[in-house]
Enzyme design. Structure first.
Site, PDB file in Angstrom:
ATOM      1  CB  VAL A   1      34.922   9.659 -26.810  1.00 22.73           C
ATOM      2  CG1 VAL A   1      34.631  10.908 -25.991  1.00 22.73           C
ATOM      3  CG2 VAL A   1      34.153   8.469 -26.239  1.00 22.73           C
TER       4      VAL A   1
ATOM      5  CE  LYS B   1      31.116   4.131 -16.545  1.00 20.52           C
ATOM      6  NZ  LYS B   1      30.135   3.467 -17.413  1.00 20.52           N
TER       7      LYS B   1
END
Ligand code: HSE
Length: 402
Positions: free
Chosen positions: A11, A199
């Site tokens: 990332v 999440k």
């Protein structure tokens, strides 16, 4: 404006790539030039175009007043937690893709940002590149959100799609997902539902403005889902998806992660392969759906850079984010009602099905000659547990999402 990137992995290197490749768009929308001044990593990167930016000491970044925004793309709680706290205390905004850290310390870091007139933004922590945090915090603010249901993990969605469309066995599809680099060598975080659980904990916390602890969320993964389950699903024009959901039940929150059978007409049915999809229901707006790439270098990096742009546009100003360090009361799973799909070895007469559930429609598929399946009426989890204990030869059970 100078920024620093913590962690030059997938990332982190994606963040640098997005900023460098889309320099024109990024700077125009930020209203200011954005330049990566430092990359913190344990490693050196000889020959990398950014080689000169690599540092090994976080204090270099912390003590440089030119650096206003830090992208934390390290993953894991430590040392990301300590670095994020120090940065925010120094008035530097932090943009992160680190769901682990957000799920564990989100409200504390947001409060620190607020107290220091900067921001702690985490668009990339849920749904990778899909805008979902910003819609919840900005676009859907007039709504009372009473339900979120999402496919929040790309790896398991890829695996379930393969099982559905190619009739693959769980073990084979896991090996393939590992070979493609989607699943880790230790795949537990994905296949046991832990990743989706963090999440949905983050999304639920934003809806309630208080903390939904991921440890308190009932979580089931996909490890027990078999090729045979999909044969039945297909016969019923359904598929099986790992869903993260959170519902408002008379002011308390019910949250869960589990595999569900969903009908072909449901919008989440079409979310396939590594894609994620999230349906949010508001009491005025109805359902909105957010769809896209929930993982991967550039999609996730793009979400981090969107936060960088937001921070650049709001220098010295806290952007609305309501998430307090107070626990949400979670509703018990026992009272939740749905239909249950059940597979049973042997024949109906020997199974005691009639006594336990009464008259039910029997489903058979030719490939599973020595068993049958049935679907219950809508009943509570507690009632189901009681009644299913009376049925002999139960092979598997899957909840049905209507
Ligand atoms: N392992 C995660 C997934 C990565 O498959 O969705 C993104 O959080």
């Amino acid at each position: 404006m100078k920024i620093a990137v913590l962690g030059y992995g997938t990332v982190g290197s994606g963040v640098v790539e997005v900023i460098n490749k889309n320099q024109k768009e990024v700077c125009k929308k930020a209203g200011v030039g954005i330049e990566v001044k430092y990359i913190l990593d344990l490693r050196d990167f000889p020959g990398d175009p950014m080689e000169q930016c690599v540092v090994h000491d976080f204090d270099v970044i912390l003590n440089d007043p030119e650096v206003k925004i830090i992208c934390e793309t390290m993953g894991g709680v430590n040392p990301a937690y300590e670095y994020s706290k120090k940065a925010l205390l120094a008035g530097k905004s932090v943009c992160t893709s680190n769901k682990e850290l957000v799920a564990n310390h989100g409200p504390e870091l947001i409060a620190l940002a607020k107290a220091n007139d900067c921001n702690y933004l985490f668009e990339a922590s849920v749904g990778g590149g899909i805008p979902i945090i910003r819609p919840l915090n900005a676009s859907l603010t007039p709504e009372r959100i009473d339900g979120i249901t999402g496919i929040l993990n790309g790896t398991t969605n890829y695996m379930l799609t393969k099982m559905d469309e190619e009739g693959m066995e769980y073990a084979d599809v896991l090996a393939e997902a590992q070979a493609k680099g989607y699943a880790e060598k230790n795949p537990a975080a994905d296949v046991e539902g832990y990743d989706a659980c963090r999440k949905i904990a983050i999304l639920s916390s934003l809806v309630y403005g208080k903390t939904v602890h991921y440890e308190d969320i009932y979580t089931e993964g996909i490890t027990k889902i078999s090729k045979q389950d999909f044969l039945y699903a297909k016969a019923m024009k359904k598929s099986i998806k790992l869903l993260g959901m959170s519902k408002d039940i008379d002011g308390s929150c019910f949250a869960m992660v589990a595999p569900f059978m969903i009908r072909a007409e449901h919008p989440l049915y079409c979310v396939k392969d590594v894609f994620n999809g999230v349906c949010v229901h508001g009491n005025m707006l109805g359902t909105t759906m957010y769809y896209g790439r929930g993982a991967g270098k550039l999609p996730t990096a793009s979400a981090v850079v969107s936060d960088v742009i937001d921070c650049a546009k709001h220098q010295g100003k806290f952007i609305f984010c309501f998430w307090e360090d107070e626990n949400v009361k979670l509703a018990s799973k026992d009272e939740m009602c749905w239909k249950f799909f059940v597979r049973v070895k042997g024949n109906e007469a020997d199974s005691n099905l009639m006594a336990a559930f009464g008259e039910t429609e029997i489903i058979r598929v030719p490939e599973c000659a020595d068993e049958f399946a049935f679907v219950t009426d809508e009943i509570s989890e507690a009632e189901f547990v009681k009644r299913i204990a009376e049925v002999k030869g139960v092979v598997s059970t899957i909840r049905m999402y209507e």
